[in-house]
Design a protein around this motif. Structure first.
Motif, PDB file in Angstrom:
ATOM      1  N   LEU A 148       9.302  -2.559   6.395  1.00 55.12           N
ATOM      2  CA  LEU A 148       9.785  -2.774   7.764  1.00 55.12           C
ATOM      3  C   LEU A 148      10.060  -1.433   8.444  1.00 55.12           C
ATOM      4  O   LEU A 148       9.719  -1.231   9.616  1.00 55.12           O
ATOM      5  CB  LEU A 148      11.046  -3.641   7.756  1.00 55.12           C
ATOM      6  CG  LEU A 148      10.876  -5.101   7.336  1.00 55.12           C
ATOM      7  CD1 LEU A 148      12.241  -5.781   7.220  1.00 55.12           C
ATOM      8  CD2 LEU A 148       9.991  -5.854   8.320  1.00 55.12           C
ATOM      9  N   LYS A 149      10.635  -0.522   7.693  1.00 59.42           N
ATOM     10  CA  LYS A 149      10.926   0.806   8.250  1.00 59.42           C
ATOM     11  C   LYS A 149       9.640   1.539   8.618  1.00 59.42           C
ATOM     12  O   LYS A 149       9.551   2.166   9.685  1.00 59.42           O
ATOM     13  CB  LYS A 149      11.753   1.615   7.245  1.00 59.42           C
ATOM     14  CG  LYS A 149      12.235   2.957   7.779  1.00 59.42           C
ATOM     15  CD  LYS A 149      13.124   3.652   6.756  1.00 59.42           C
ATOM     16  CE  LYS A 149      13.646   4.973   7.299  1.00 59.42           C
ATOM     17  NZ  LYS A 149      14.526   5.658   6.303  1.00 59.42           N
ATOM     18  N   ARG A 150       8.644   1.454   7.761  1.00 52.25           N
ATOM     19  CA  ARG A 150       7.354   2.115   8.036  1.00 52.25           C
ATOM     20  C   ARG A 150       6.685   1.522   9.273  1.00 52.25           C
ATOM     21  O   ARG A 150       5.934   2.215   9.974  1.00 52.25           O
ATOM     22  CB  ARG A 150       6.422   1.984   6.828  1.00 52.25           C
ATOM     23  CG  ARG A 150       6.829   2.803   5.628  1.00 52.25           C
ATOM     24  CD  ARG A 150       5.681   2.926   4.640  1.00 52.25           C
ATOM     25  NE  ARG A 150       5.229   1.638   4.124  1.00 52.25           N
ATOM     26  CZ  ARG A 150       5.731   1.040   3.054  1.00 52.25           C
ATOM     27  NH1 ARG A 150       6.718   1.626   2.373  1.00 52.25           N
ATOM     28  NH2 ARG A 150       5.246  -0.122   2.651  1.00 52.25           N
ATOM     29  N   LEU A 151       6.977   0.252   9.564  1.00 53.46           N
ATOM     30  CA  LEU A 151       6.372  -0.420  10.720  1.00 53.46           C
ATOM     31  C   LEU A 151       7.177  -0.234  12.007  1.00 53.46           C
ATOM     32  O   LEU A 151       6.903  -0.879  13.009  1.00 53.46           O
ATOM     33  CB  LEU A 151       6.197  -1.912  10.414  1.00 53.46           C
ATOM     34  CG  LEU A 151       5.120  -2.247   9.386  1.00 53.46           C
ATOM     35  CD1 LEU A 151       5.162  -3.725   9.020  1.00 53.46           C
ATOM     36  CD2 LEU A 151       3.741  -1.876   9.918  1.00 53.46           C
ATOM     37  N   GLY A 152       8.170   0.650  11.968  1.00 56.07           N
ATOM     38  CA  GLY A 152       8.888   0.997  13.191  1.00 56.07           C
ATOM     39  C   GLY A 152      10.252   0.379  13.371  1.00 56.07           C
ATOM     40  O   GLY A 152      10.914   0.620  14.390  1.00 56.07           O
ATOM     41  N   VAL A 153      10.713  -0.408  12.417  1.00 57.36           N
ATOM     42  CA  VAL A 153      12.045  -1.014  12.513  1.00 57.36           C
ATOM     43  C   VAL A 153      13.099   0.036  12.192  1.00 57.36           C
ATOM     44  O   VAL A 153      12.950   0.804  11.237  1.00 57.36           O
ATOM     45  CB  VAL A 153      12.162  -2.214  11.549  1.00 57.36           C
ATOM     46  CG1 VAL A 153      13.575  -2.791  11.564  1.00 57.36           C
ATOM     47  CG2 VAL A 153      11.134  -3.273  11.901  1.00 57.36           C
ATOM     48  N   ASP A 154      14.170   0.085  12.988  1.00 55.20           N
ATOM     49  CA  ASP A 154      15.233   1.057  12.703  1.00 55.20           C
ATOM     50  C   ASP A 154      16.610   0.427  12.532  1.00 55.20           C
ATOM     51  O   ASP A 154      17.551   1.101  12.110  1.00 55.20           O
ATOM     52  CB  ASP A 154      15.283   2.161  13.775  1.00 55.20           C
ATOM     53  CG  ASP A 154      15.600   1.640  15.164  1.00 55.20           C
ATOM     54  OD1 ASP A 154      15.558   0.408  15.377  1.00 55.20           O
ATOM     55  OD2 ASP A 154      15.874   2.469  16.059  1.00 55.20           O
TER      56      ASP A 154
END
Length: 312
Positions: A125-131
């Motif tokens: 999720l983080k790699r896909l832009g979630v922060d």
């Protein structure tokens, strides 16, 4: 592919023609599934035993639109963030990954509210832009938790929160807490203390009774109690929890000597750019969470009211 869009977000994007009383500063979206969630949270319209409409979450309607149409219209809303809500169903994670890839060209920060997942999923999720990740603890009472969220475990939610903090960093796990589910003020404060001690944040919601859910006959919290809980959350966040005066299991008052209470205490508190207009209340009533900063006079009047009740 279909995606649900909160009614206010759809208006801001031009997908629905209607008047906005308060413009959402975040685009609120939800995964689409033609049936109910596989979980059975007692207060939720999406619960598997709920008889409420499929397009409801809290008191908000979430109409479904084609993903391509949503992506094309999102820039018109001038949003500061995307917030993707999820319900559990077969293939939900694959849908989330697909949606996140579709949203990436928009270059907007993204929050995802999701049930507990493993660390490797959080890293993806983080790699896909979630922060930021929203954690649906909801029930601020271990005593009541299993009865109201039968498909989850209390410790499981806290372990999940710690994984989020480990992957995303302090303050990036936002624990959702619903006020008015039968919890005590003391239990709320203890939940706030636990959350901030492990590096998480807390976002408050007011219980909303929805026809067709197991809690349809439960009344929402009164506004005075909710304001006290909002102030208590802020004090705990600032390391000033000792300024909360408990009378048994209830908030009896506050020692605010030397403390300047900012107006934002009573506004929506969550991920950056989140204002959730009228998520818990009808527009004709004073909102539990102001979608904007209330005037400074509001704080003064609130503190005066506390003093008139012989609260410090």
């Amino acid at each position: 592919m279909l995606v649900r869009v909160s009614y206010g977000t759809a208006i801001a994007m031009g997908l629905v023609k209607a008047k906005l009383l308060a413009r959402p500063t975040t685009a609120y979206l939800m995964t689409y599934w033609p049936g109910k969630c596989s979980n059975d949270c007692a207060f939720c319209a999406q619960a598997r035993s709920s008889k409420a409409d499929l397009d409801r979450l809290s008191r908000v309607t979430w109409p479904a639109f084609e993903l391509e149409k949503v992506v094309k219209a999102l820039p018109k809303g001038r949003f500061g963030r995307l917030c993707l809500q999820t319900i559990d169903y077969p293939g939900m994670l694959e849908d989330v990954f697909f949606l996140l890839k579709a949203f990436r060209p928009l270059s907007l920060p993204i929050s995802v509210s999701i049930t507990p997942v493993k660390r490797k999923i959080l890293e993806k999720l983080k790699r896909l832009g979630v922060d930021y990740i929203g954690v649906g603890l909801d029930v601020a009472s271990e005593r009541l938790f299993k009865a109201l969220k039968p498909d989850f475990e209390w410790e499981e939610m806290w372990d999940f929160t710690e994984r989020i903090v480990d992957v995303f960093g302090p303050g990036r796990a936002v624990i959702h807490v619903i006020v008015g589910l039968g919890e005590t003020d003391r239990e709320l404060i203890e939940t706030f203390e636990e959350a901030y001690s492990i590096g998480a944040d807390v976002s408050l919601f007011a219980f909303t009774s929805l026809k067709g859910t197991r809690l349809e006959n439960l009344s929402p919290p009164n506004l005075e109690r909710y304001r006290k809980v909002q102030l208590a959350r802020w004090l705990v966040e600032k390391g000033l929890g000792d300024r909360i005066i408990l009378d048994g299991d209830k908030i009896g008052g506050f020692d605010l000597n030397g403390i300047d209470v900012p107006p934002r205490v009573f506004s929506t508190h969550g991920c950056p750019a989140c204002n959730r207009p009228y998520y818990n209340e009808r527009p004709a009533r004073e909102p539990y969470n102001f979608p904007f900063l209330p005037e400074k006079g509001y704080i003064k009047n609130f503190l005066t009211q506390l003093n008139s009740q012989r609260l410090r």
